[in-house]
Write a protein that holds these residues in place. Structure first.
Motif, short mmCIF file in Angstrom:
data_model
loop_
_atom_site.label_atom_id
_atom_site.label_comp_id
_atom_site.label_asym_id
_atom_site.label_seq_id
_atom_site.Cartn_x
_atom_site.Cartn_y
_atom_site.Cartn_z
N LYS A 111 0.84 -1.20 0.00
CA LYS A 111 0.00 0.00 0.00
C LYS A 111 0.88 1.25 0.00
CE LYS A 111 -3.70 2.42 2.33
NZ LYS A 111 -4.59 2.49 3.48
N ASP A 112 1.95 1.22 0.78
CA ASP A 112 2.88 2.35 0.81
C ASP A 112 3.47 2.59 -0.59
OD1 ASP A 112 4.45 4.13 2.94
OD2 ASP A 112 5.89 3.46 1.43
N GLU A 114 2.13 1.73 -3.46
CA GLU A 114 1.07 2.17 -4.38
C GLU A 114 0.63 3.61 -4.14
OE1 GLU A 114 -1.86 -0.81 -3.60
OE2 GLU A 114 -0.84 -2.30 -4.84
N THR A 115 0.85 4.14 -2.95
CA THR A 115 0.41 5.50 -2.64
C THR A 115 1.56 6.50 -2.68
OG1 THR A 115 0.64 5.12 -0.26
CG2 THR A 115 -1.54 4.72 -1.23
N THR A 116 2.65 6.09 -3.31
CA THR A 116 3.82 6.96 -3.42
C THR A 116 4.03 7.34 -4.88
OG1 THR A 116 4.87 5.91 -1.51
CG2 THR A 116 6.32 7.10 -3.02
N LYS A 144 -5.22 9.01 -4.38
CA LYS A 144 -4.61 7.84 -3.77
C LYS A 144 -3.12 8.07 -3.42
CE LYS A 144 -3.02 5.19 -7.72
NZ LYS A 144 -2.99 3.93 -8.38
N LEU A 145 -2.51 9.08 -3.98
CA LEU A 145 -1.10 9.36 -3.69
C LEU A 145 -0.98 10.19 -2.42
CD1 LEU A 145 0.28 10.18 -7.25
CD2 LEU A 145 0.49 8.05 -5.96
N ARG A 146 0.01 9.83 -1.58
CA ARG A 146 0.22 10.54 -0.32
C ARG A 146 1.55 11.27 -0.24
NH1 ARG A 146 -0.66 5.65 3.67
NH2 ARG A 146 1.51 5.67 3.14
#
Length: 153
Positions: A111-112, A114-116, A144-146
């Protein structure tokens, strides 16, 4: 340290997927699964060595992928619970058989990833060229990006 590429990050994601399946989903029964971790927990010492080894490998992959500190902490917590339950005779072994520590840690890392927003450059070079603002805009526009990670830093 060697410079990372987006291909390296994709390989990490794929390798983590393999460990996720091997450790906790070799045999799938509906939403539940049992893998090498659950099976080896019944073998004294071997199960603990497997759990600690795969946990350490997952954390190393997270470090290679420049995972966020929150993700690293979450992964470490999952692996600590998995290891602790496996060290308690019988009752702990039953819990460890069905507690998917590696699965949860692997999903947290994936998840990390995919959200980078990954950038094959240094932050300094991106700022100098003006590309950093474009990357910030990409993150702002994609819900979805953080975060942004510059792979060459």
């Amino acid at each position: 340290m060697a410079r990372r590429s987006i291909t390296d990050i994709e390989k990490i994601w794929s390798n983590v997927e393999g460990i996720k399946k091997l450790s906790d989903r070799v045999i799938g029964i509906g939403p539940f699964g049992i893998g090498m971790d659950g099976l080896l927990t019944w073998v004294p010492v071997v199960g603990t060595v497997y759990t600690v080894g795969t946990g350490a490998w997952l954390v190393m992959q997270a470090l290679r992928a420049k995972a966020s500190p929150a993700t690293l902490a979450r992964m470490a917590a999952y692996m600590a619970v998995d290891t602790a339950t496996g060290t308690v005779p019988i009752a702990g072994d039953v819990v460890d058989t069905f507690f998917p520590g590696q699965l949860l840690a692997a999903k947290a890392l994936q998840k990390d990833i995919e959200t980078t927003h990954w950038v094959e450059d240094t932050e300094a070079a991106a700022r100098a060229s003006g590309d950093h603002d474009r990357h910030l805009e990409t993150v702002r526009n994609d819900k979805k990006l953080r975060r942004i990670v510059y792979l060459h830093d």
